[in-house]
Design an enzyme around this catalytic site. Sequence first.
Site, PDB file in Angstrom:
ATOM      1  N   GLU A 129      36.258 -19.716  12.074  1.00 45.40           N
ATOM      2  CA  GLU A 129      35.505 -21.151  12.006  1.00 45.40           C
ATOM      3  C   GLU A 129      34.988 -21.696  13.416  1.00 45.40           C
ATOM      4  O   GLU A 129      33.689 -22.252  13.562  1.00 45.40           O
ATOM      5  CB  GLU A 129      36.603 -22.243  11.651  1.00 45.40           C
ATOM      6  CG  GLU A 129      36.187 -23.191  11.584  1.00 45.40           C
ATOM      7  CD  GLU A 129      37.328 -24.513  11.888  1.00 45.40           C
ATOM      8  OE1 GLU A 129      37.032 -25.064  12.876  1.00 45.40           O
ATOM      9  OE2 GLU A 129      38.316 -24.386  11.554  1.00 45.40           O
TER      10      GLU A 129
ATOM     11  N   GLU B 267      35.135 -18.668  23.353  1.00 51.80           N
ATOM     12  CA  GLU B 267      35.531 -19.720  22.373  1.00 51.80           C
ATOM     13  C   GLU B 267      37.077 -19.650  22.809  1.00 51.80           C
ATOM     14  O   GLU B 267      37.921 -20.432  22.021  1.00 51.80           O
ATOM     15  CB  GLU B 267      35.065 -19.379  21.185  1.00 51.80           C
ATOM     16  CG  GLU B 267      35.105 -20.486  20.057  1.00 51.80           C
ATOM     17  CD  GLU B 267      34.420 -21.718  20.609  1.00 51.80           C
ATOM     18  OE1 GLU B 267      34.620 -22.769  20.159  1.00 51.80           O
ATOM     19  OE2 GLU B 267      33.418 -21.609  21.255  1.00 51.80           O
TER      20      GLU B 267
END
Length: 991
Positions: free
Chosen positions: A119, A196
């Site tokens: 996600e 990330e």
Amino acid sequence: LLILFFLSEDLNEPTNFFPSRRFQSSGETRNRQMDLFPAETSQLPKKHRFRSLKLVNVDMDQILEENPYGADYGRLDNGLFYYVRRNSKPKMRAALALAVKAGSVLEEEEERGVAHIVEHLAFSATKNYTNHDIVKFLESIGAEFGACQNAVTSADETVYELLVPVDKPELLSRAISVLAEFSTEIRVSKEDLEKERGAVMEEYRGSRNASGRMQDAHWMLMMEGSKYAERLPIGLEKVIRSASPDTVREFYTKWYHLHNMAVVAVGDFSDTKSVVELIKTHFGPKFSRSEPPELPIFEVPSHEEPRFSCFVESESAGSAVMISYKMPVDELKTVKDYRDMLTEYMFLYALNQRFFKLSRRNDPPYFSCSAAADALVARVRLHGFSEREICIVRALMMAEIESAYLERDQMQSTNLRDEYLQHFLRGEPVVGIEYEAQLQKTILPQISAVEVSNYAEKLKTSCSCVIKTVEPWASATVDDLKSVVRKINKLELEQHITPWNEENIPEEIVSVKPTPGQVINQFEYSNIGATELVLSNGMRVCYKCTDFLDDQILFTGFSYGGLSEIPESDYFSCSMGSTIAGEIGVFGYRPPMLMDMLADLETALQLVYQLFMTTLTPGEEDVKIVMQMAEEAVRAQERDPYTAFSDRVKEINYGNSYFFRPIKLGELQKVDPLKACEYFNKCFKDPSSFTVAIVGNLDPSVAVPLILQYLGGIPMPPQPMLHYSRDDLKGLPFTFPTSIIREVVRSPMVEAQCSVQLSFPVVLKNGSLVEEVHSVGFLSKLLETKILQVLRFKHGQIYSAGVSVFLGGNRPSRTSDIRGDISINFSCDPGSSSKLVDLALDEILRLQEEGPLDEDVSTVLELEQRAHENGLQENYYWLERILRSYQSRIYTGDIGASFEIQDEGRCKVRELLAPSSARSTLQRILPYPCKKQYTAVILMPQTSRFQLLRSLFRSTTRPSYSRDAKIIATIAGLTVLGVSFWRYSRSTLRS
């Protein structure tokens, strides 16, 4: 899952530090008990009214429509489902979503957390977007991006959501193309993943606070014996830190299959067919690389014997009991299923009414209690609910569906989008509000009190019951819980539980109607569509008729003079006034007596009348309950590791002002309840000092007579009370430091947390306050955007960042300057906190010296414009604008002129905002250079004395972070003395 919470918590509202007194009411029926209904004789464009809605002949076996009502619904050749609906609330906006039936429960052991990582990567890079270009695109069109705003991963699904403007055709096309990229083309490279990880890790760390630990423990207890128990969506730290690109890519490729996806588009479209074509254009060419995987079903086993758990959480906000029942989810396929669902809702409604009333009795067993679906309900099984209780519940539910029906053409696109998401993910039918209103209007009167009471039979301790306590220290034991259950079961078996004792409800709130006042002056402000009335008792009322929602009226009132005007010695007592008054009943009746009443506009205005007419006298029992709640709240704050941090921030930034100093147990025990109530009574006695704003779907021919009777009928006191001129108000005493302060606050923690607040003083000069205030708003958004770009997207060290502006507490005088501060807040890894403060300072200094890029300015302007456009369609926005215009320094008696000056100031700032003007404004409003005056406070976990001593001695080799020798000597002395308890320690660098 059916969960009941018995919570021991603080129920008082936050203290209002602004120099005014205020009351407020809202009439949105879906969210509040006290609802304000527009009159049936409204002169606004009429819709088909609920009272004329015909009943339907219902067959309990009738199948509810499977295809979703109101949507163009279909499936592409590649397997993707789509839902498209035209809806104009808000105007020129579209709510989009991509739903994927893939969540954390599908993860293998080495993948725990990968669904959530996917996600995150979606917004980082796809085939056609790199380096968070998707985020930049969203912000460039005015679509907010932030923590939990655009996507969510749960155990069973992942959903991506966008709210985008559609006033330009290409925006919708591009937004749909972004969702199409998410479906099959998320890029999973080593570089993307490494960048990330920090953001995901920070989100993980943020979930490991007291609340997160309690939720996780309860989830695992509830799901024991199922794979769900071991598949929390946030995942495992070791997986977040070390999962390989191949592992992430394999999960994405396997489970992100178009057959298990749906795209939803609800918005202000010219037509739905063109939107369907856009979906076909962008999603049609996509394909999944394998056959659709079979989605496994993971059962949650039932159990006859109740399960017990006593969880000790040293940082918890209080003690809680959670009683949960697990049962198969009832399908909603037929009219009978719908009727059963209504019965359950009525049961919960009635049960919550009882719970609230119990919490307000003398010596209550809890401070707050609510049922999400049910509880131990032996009394209900024995004696049931009374017909009167069910009549009240029936009326409340009927009012809710009436409100929804009247506003059926004004539903938010996001709400409709969520309905279609549930249709795809859960198979819930979408039958349309008109048919649902007909069903409820037909079925609700047929459901008896006996039928509602029988629902309690489903909720026995033999029905997969889980009972859990949460406490800050060990008190209850499993044997204690078992003993309580045996006792209740025995009392029920022997029928020794007494029936419910109902309270008498007043027939009329105002027994003797007041003599109506008169309109002394009336002013029309056509530029804002508002009317102002000056009443004979001096009260000023401004109302604005809108058609945003057919069933909503909001109002608020204020008067100058609040806690800033009382001596410091009385501050804590007077600040408790509203809390004690709320327990006694500010409208002349105790809260439980009013909760069963349906309120229209007249009832709401009657309550305001009662507010002014009631003289509160604290009873011993009332004070005891309030002080118990307040003491528990103070103790809960002391257990929270963030308390030491927030207290120190206030102490540093506001000069230890008593207005910002938290109340301690010792000070709480000195509160004088009589003085608190006396102050509260004085605040609401003089109507001539109040200004009231009313916004919503009101008919002046009905509303004005009611205003005159209940607001105009409030009598004037013999002498003016708390009647202040705004030029005479003191404002709040606070002083921002004149030097640099960098300080670490160390607090005991169960798991390491780190929070940073970087603050700068702000002084706005009186000559151009309107433009300066607007400039601060624009620049705070610019700072937030740039800090997020640097600390998250470039360095991958934070999850989110916030910028807050405090300009409150100033004298509203026409001649004084405005003081306050701008603060940047973020959480991060404790080891990188100081470095990130320096990076943030570097970026702010760069903006001061070089200015932002053109695209940065465009983004900020677009975000502000889109928020402004949305606000213009909301009653809350107009209510706040009217209130602020009255309170504005530029207000001189003409509210219309005040609006014009504010709008002109906003437009002027927008027109002049450019990289060069942003640079000069940053230099003017913030200290320049920014590194010469600021405070940086960092919350860190408390280390052991020996670790801290070792780190301090090591730090002496670094000149830039050397510590005062006194601190070292002090800590060394504490170590030698063997002091075993300390609250927290601080290390400080000042320059």
